[in-house]
Scaffold this active site. Sequence first.
Site, short mmCIF file in Angstrom:
data_model
loop_
_atom_site.label_atom_id
_atom_site.label_comp_id
_atom_site.label_asym_id
_atom_site.label_seq_id
_atom_site.Cartn_x
_atom_site.Cartn_y
_atom_site.Cartn_z
N SER A 1 0.79 -1.32 0.01
CA SER A 1 0.02 0.02 -0.07
C SER A 1 0.84 1.33 -0.06
O SER A 1 2.14 1.23 0.41
CB SER A 1 -1.02 -0.06 1.18
OG SER A 1 -1.67 -1.24 1.12
N1 SAM Z 1 -1.62 -3.72 3.58
C1 SAM Z 1 -0.57 -4.45 2.83
C2 SAM Z 1 0.61 -3.76 2.87
O1 SAM Z 1 1.13 -2.92 3.67
O2 SAM Z 1 1.37 -3.95 1.96
C3 SAM Z 1 -1.27 -4.30 1.50
C4 SAM Z 1 -2.44 -5.12 1.63
S1 SAM Z 1 -3.02 -5.33 -0.40
C5 SAM Z 1 -3.32 -3.76 -0.69
C6 SAM Z 1 -4.40 -6.09 -0.14
C7 SAM Z 1 -4.42 -7.39 0.47
O3 SAM Z 1 -5.34 -8.08 0.78
C8 SAM Z 1 -3.88 -8.40 -0.75
O4 SAM Z 1 -2.62 -9.07 -0.34
C9 SAM Z 1 -4.87 -9.46 -1.01
O5 SAM Z 1 -4.47 -10.60 -1.46
C10 SAM Z 1 -5.54 -9.44 0.23
N2 SAM Z 1 -6.94 -9.98 0.55
C11 SAM Z 1 -7.89 -9.59 -0.45
N3 SAM Z 1 -9.11 -10.54 0.00
C12 SAM Z 1 -8.69 -11.04 1.06
C13 SAM Z 1 -9.47 -11.80 1.90
N4 SAM Z 1 -10.90 -12.07 1.84
N5 SAM Z 1 -8.78 -12.40 3.02
C14 SAM Z 1 -7.78 -12.01 3.39
N6 SAM Z 1 -6.77 -11.19 2.42
C15 SAM Z 1 -7.46 -10.66 1.34
#
Ligand code: SAM
Length: 218
Positions: free
Chosen positions: A68
């Site tokens: 992010s």
């Molecule tokens: N906060 C993270 C960072 O600092 O790098 C970035 C997160 S990224 C924008 C969103 C993440 O949410 C992705 O890795 C994606 O695979 C995960 N994701 C999406 N749907 C999800 C779910 N139902 N349960 C767990 N993780 C999920």
Amino acid sequence: MGYKFIDNYREQGARKKLVEELKRKGIEDAHVLAAIGKITRHFFFDETFWNQAYKDIAFPIGEGQTISQPYTVAYQTELLHIKKGDKVLEIGTGSGYQTCVLIEVGAKVYTIERQEKLYERTKLILPKMGYKAKFFLGDGSKGIASHAPYDKIIVTAGAPTVPEILLNQLNIGGILVIPVGDEQSQKMVTILKVGEHDYEKHVLDTFRFVPLVGERAW
Ligand code: SAM
């Protein structure tokens, strides 16, 4: 990925500039700014891309996902009003950068990721950087009932609606921060649980996250 855990003057200087940039953009919480100033974000990047690590941008981390944007991480963390020792559920571990920020501001973090490769990679890297969290692989749109309740819940992917099941896993006085909208853009929503069935909701700025994929999401 060839990770190297070296923190040179160049990266230290770039990190200071990033903190100044986030202040200019409106981040005020001193603990959040100190966390951004401390965490070696370039450790999440291959050395080839270290020159990108302290730009205020999201960046691809593989599996079609992104680390992010620092502003977004700081913005969501500020909204959580973390107190030392707060039990926090993070949905969407991704790179683990947000996890480190939560730990730095005093949270005990339970973090869940649905993509196995990211889960495995992050579970390995964070302890090497000195950050301890409880890592889970699975669908976080349902929360993690077995470890509930939480003081705070943060969702780092965009949801079509607020999954009610997450509100059930919050303590009274707890806060949920979640981006809600369609796949193009989402509004940041905060929900304060004031009573067993009473909530205060605030709809804030617009962001663009990757989608929350799961049973209670897309
Ligand atoms: N906060 C993270 C960072 O600092 O790098 C970035 C997160 S990224 C924008 C969103 C993440 O949410 C992705 O890795 C994606 O695979 C995960 N994701 C999406 N749907 C999800 C779910 N139902 N349960 C767990 N993780 C999920």
